[in-house]
Design a protein around this motif. Structure first.
Motif, PDB file in Angstrom:
ATOM      1  N   SER A  45      -1.075   3.321   0.696  1.00 55.85           N
ATOM      2  CA  SER A  45      -1.163   4.694   0.209  1.00 55.85           C
ATOM      3  C   SER A  45      -1.642   4.646  -1.237  1.00 55.85           C
ATOM      4  O   SER A  45      -1.631   3.597  -1.884  1.00 55.85           O
ATOM      5  N   GLU A  46      -2.062   5.767  -1.737  1.00 56.81           N
ATOM      6  CA  GLU A  46      -2.514   5.829  -3.134  1.00 56.81           C
ATOM      7  C   GLU A  46      -1.384   5.410  -4.073  1.00 56.81           C
ATOM      8  O   GLU A  46      -1.608   4.680  -5.036  1.00 56.81           O
ATOM      9  N   GLU A  47      -0.161   5.830  -3.745  1.00 55.16           N
ATOM     10  CA  GLU A  47       0.995   5.503  -4.588  1.00 55.16           C
ATOM     11  C   GLU A  47       1.243   3.996  -4.643  1.00 55.16           C
ATOM     12  O   GLU A  47       1.437   3.430  -5.710  1.00 55.16           O
ATOM     13  N   SER A  48       1.252   3.336  -3.484  1.00 55.45           N
ATOM     14  CA  SER A  48       1.514   1.889  -3.478  1.00 55.45           C
ATOM     15  C   SER A  48       0.368   1.128  -4.121  1.00 55.45           C
ATOM     16  O   SER A  48       0.584   0.108  -4.776  1.00 55.45           O
ATOM     17  N   CYS A  49      -0.847   1.603  -3.959  1.00 59.79           N
ATOM     18  CA  CYS A  49      -1.994   0.949  -4.589  1.00 59.79           C
ATOM     19  C   CYS A  49      -1.868   1.023  -6.114  1.00 59.79           C
ATOM     20  O   CYS A  49      -2.098   0.028  -6.806  1.00 59.79           O
ATOM     21  N   LYS A  50      -1.493   2.182  -6.626  1.00 60.76           N
ATOM     22  CA  LYS A  50      -1.312   2.326  -8.076  1.00 60.76           C
ATOM     23  C   LYS A  50      -0.194   1.406  -8.569  1.00 60.76           C
ATOM     24  O   LYS A  50      -0.313   0.785  -9.619  1.00 60.76           O
ATOM     25  N   ARG A  51       0.899   1.333  -7.789  1.00 62.47           N
ATOM     26  CA  ARG A  51       2.031   0.490  -8.193  1.00 62.47           C
ATOM     27  C   ARG A  51       1.630  -0.981  -8.237  1.00 62.47           C
ATOM     28  O   ARG A  51       1.954  -1.699  -9.177  1.00 62.47           O
ATOM     29  N   LEU A  52       0.892  -1.436  -7.210  1.00 60.68           N
ATOM     30  CA  LEU A  52       0.510  -2.843  -7.140  1.00 60.68           C
ATOM     31  C   LEU A  52      -0.524  -3.232  -8.186  1.00 60.68           C
ATOM     32  O   LEU A  52      -0.739  -4.411  -8.430  1.00 60.68           O
ATOM     33  N   HIS A  53      -1.154  -2.249  -8.799  1.00 62.87           N
ATOM     34  CA  HIS A  53      -2.148  -2.534  -9.831  1.00 62.87           C
ATOM     35  C   HIS A  53      -1.702  -2.049 -11.203  1.00 62.87           C
ATOM     36  O   HIS A  53      -2.485  -2.023 -12.140  1.00 62.87           O
ATOM     37  N   SER A  54      -0.432  -1.690 -11.305  1.00 63.90           N
ATOM     38  CA  SER A  54       0.085  -1.231 -12.588  1.00 63.90           C
ATOM     39  C   SER A  54       0.225  -2.403 -13.547  1.00 63.90           C
ATOM     40  O   SER A  54       0.345  -3.558 -13.146  1.00 63.90           O
ATOM     41  N   GLU A  55       0.201  -2.094 -14.825  1.00 60.55           N
ATOM     42  CA  GLU A  55       0.343  -3.129 -15.851  1.00 60.55           C
ATOM     43  C   GLU A  55       1.661  -3.884 -15.704  1.00 60.55           C
ATOM     44  O   GLU A  55       1.703  -5.104 -15.815  1.00 60.55           O
TER      45      GLU A  55
END
Length: 68
Positions: A45-55
């Protein structure tokens, strides 16, 4: 069909063992979970993708692998 593997990289091995312990699973279950995810082309999901690529997540991965 049986597959046998050995995680030779000590940092990766510890990281997988720690994740298995955290999830209450065996190392085999964690490894096969990731393999099956790849085989099934699990959509993120967009949310998990953002989390996995967060700083903070990337910093945690770098620290676990001992990278600068």
């Amino acid at each position: 069909m049986d597959f046998h593997y050995e995680i030779e990289n000590p940092k990766l091995k510890k990281m997988v063992e720690d994740k298995a312990k955290e999830l209450g699973m065996t190392v085999d279950e964690v490894v096969w979970g990731y393999i099956n995810r790849g085989l099934m082309e699990d959509n993120f999901s967009e949310e998990s993708c953002k989390r996995l690529h967060s700083e903070e997540f990337l910093k945690m991965v770098d620290e676990a692998l001992g990278l600068d």
